[in-house]
Design a protein around this motif. Structure first.
Motif, PDB file in Angstrom:
ATOM      1  N   ALA A  28       0.834  -1.206   0.000  1.00 13.35           N
ATOM      2  CA  ALA A  28       0.000   0.000   0.000  1.00 13.35           C
ATOM      3  C   ALA A  28       0.868   1.256   0.000  1.00 13.35           C
ATOM      4  O   ALA A  28       0.559   2.234  -0.697  1.00 13.35           O
ATOM      5  CB  ALA A  28      -0.925  -0.007   1.211  1.00 13.35           C
ATOM      6  N   MET A  29       1.965   1.228   0.757  1.00 10.94           N
ATOM      7  CA  MET A  29       2.886   2.370   0.754  1.00 10.94           C
ATOM      8  C   MET A  29       3.481   2.584  -0.634  1.00 10.94           C
ATOM      9  O   MET A  29       3.621   3.723  -1.094  1.00 10.94           O
ATOM     10  CB  MET A  29       3.991   2.145   1.788  1.00 10.94           C
ATOM     11  CG  MET A  29       3.524   2.243   3.223  1.00 10.94           C
ATOM     12  SD  MET A  29       4.730   1.684   4.453  1.00 10.94           S
ATOM     13  CE  MET A  29       6.177   2.633   4.046  1.00 10.94           C
ATOM     14  N   HIS A  64       2.091   1.714  -3.535  1.00 15.36           N
ATOM     15  CA  HIS A  64       1.039   2.240  -4.417  1.00 15.36           C
ATOM     16  C   HIS A  64       0.817   3.726  -4.169  1.00 15.36           C
ATOM     17  O   HIS A  64       0.629   4.497  -5.124  1.00 15.36           O
ATOM     18  CB  HIS A  64      -0.257   1.446  -4.240  1.00 15.36           C
ATOM     19  CG  HIS A  64      -0.231   0.135  -4.954  1.00 15.36           C
ATOM     20  ND1 HIS A  64      -0.626  -0.013  -6.262  1.00 15.36           N
ATOM     21  CD2 HIS A  64       0.158  -1.092  -4.541  1.00 15.36           C
ATOM     22  CE1 HIS A  64      -0.479  -1.273  -6.637  1.00 15.36           C
ATOM     23  NE2 HIS A  64       0.002  -1.961  -5.601  1.00 15.36           N
ATOM     24  N   ASP A  65       0.847   4.154  -2.893  1.00 12.17           N
ATOM     25  CA  ASP A  65       0.700   5.573  -2.570  1.00 12.17           C
ATOM     26  C   ASP A  65       1.851   6.387  -3.143  1.00 12.17           C
ATOM     27  O   ASP A  65       1.646   7.480  -3.681  1.00 12.17           O
ATOM     28  CB  ASP A  65       0.620   5.771  -1.053  1.00 12.17           C
ATOM     29  CG  ASP A  65      -0.660   5.215  -0.452  1.00 12.17           C
ATOM     30  OD1 ASP A  65      -1.611   4.899  -1.216  1.00 12.17           O
ATOM     31  OD2 ASP A  65      -0.704   5.074   0.789  1.00 12.17           O
ATOM     32  N   ALA A  68       1.411   6.660  -6.881  1.00  6.53           N
ATOM     33  CA  ALA A  68       0.324   7.593  -7.190  1.00  6.53           C
ATOM     34  C   ALA A  68       0.783   9.036  -7.024  1.00  6.53           C
ATOM     35  O   ALA A  68       0.365   9.917  -7.777  1.00  6.53           O
ATOM     36  CB  ALA A  68      -0.878   7.307  -6.299  1.00  6.53           C
ATOM     37  N   ALA A  69       1.665   9.267  -6.050  1.00  6.69           N
ATOM     38  CA  ALA A  69       2.169  10.623  -5.815  1.00  6.69           C
ATOM     39  C   ALA A  69       2.991  11.154  -6.983  1.00  6.69           C
ATOM     40  O   ALA A  69       3.065  12.360  -7.186  1.00  6.69           O
ATOM     41  CB  ALA A  69       2.997  10.662  -4.532  1.00  6.69           C
TER      42      ALA A  69
END
Length: 172
Positions: free
Chosen positions: A64-65, A67-68, A71-72
């Motif tokens: 999840a980190m 993917h974040d 996305a950033a």
């Protein structure tokens, strides 16, 4: 120690590196970082209990980190790579670890190397080898270190985890 947990009878510090290396490979990373050390350490049930999470939860949090972070920088959720097959850990004898380390070697990041070296200094002083010492060393890391970020994402109370690890070590 709790009445349900037992220490690893033949723990060698480099066995954690081997587990961490396989986690790095599974994620497609080129180096073994402190976040991979945490994943490798979570294969020890005593340490997973001390942190209050399991390996799969930590893997999911790290994914999840990632993917974040992607996305950033504008790489959307459409980017999804399948997990890379890894060698699952097997019961190792205490003498074959060096060969396992040298086989398919991945370099460690400077922070991961320092964490392993610092925990080894403490191990040499006490003449006992415990995986808890490496986890205690990693718990001292601060953001922006990836292990510190992962620990925060998992909601681990560092002081409570240190206390549980100290109790485990004293009982061993």
């Amino acid at each position: 120690m709790t009445k349900h947990s037992k220490p690893a009878p033949w723990y060698l510090p480099w066995s954690t590196y081997i587990d961490a290396r396989e986690e790095a490979r599974r994620r497609g990373d080129r180096k073994v970082g402190t976040e991979h050390l945490i994943l490798g350490l979570l294969r020890e049930p005593v340490l997973a209990q001390a942190l209050g999470c399991d390996l799969q939860t930590a893997r999911d949090a790290l994914d999840a980190m990632d993917h974040d972070a992607l996305a950033a920088v504008g790489i959307g959720a459409a980017f999804s790579a399948p997990p890379i097959p890894i060698d699952e850990p097997i019961k190792r004898s205490s003498t074959s670890t060096l060969k396992a380390v040298l086989r398919d070697h991945l370099r460690a990041t400077p922070a991961a190397k320092t964490a392993m070296e610092e925990s080894n200094k403490e191990i040499r002083r006490s003449h006992h080898t415990f995986p808890q010492q490496l986890l205690l060393t990693v718990l001292e890391l601060e953001p922006p270190d990836p292990a510190a970020e992962l620990i925060a994402a998992l909601g681990v109370d560092r002081s409570a985890a240190r206390q549980r690890l100290d109790v485990e070590r004293a009982a061993a």
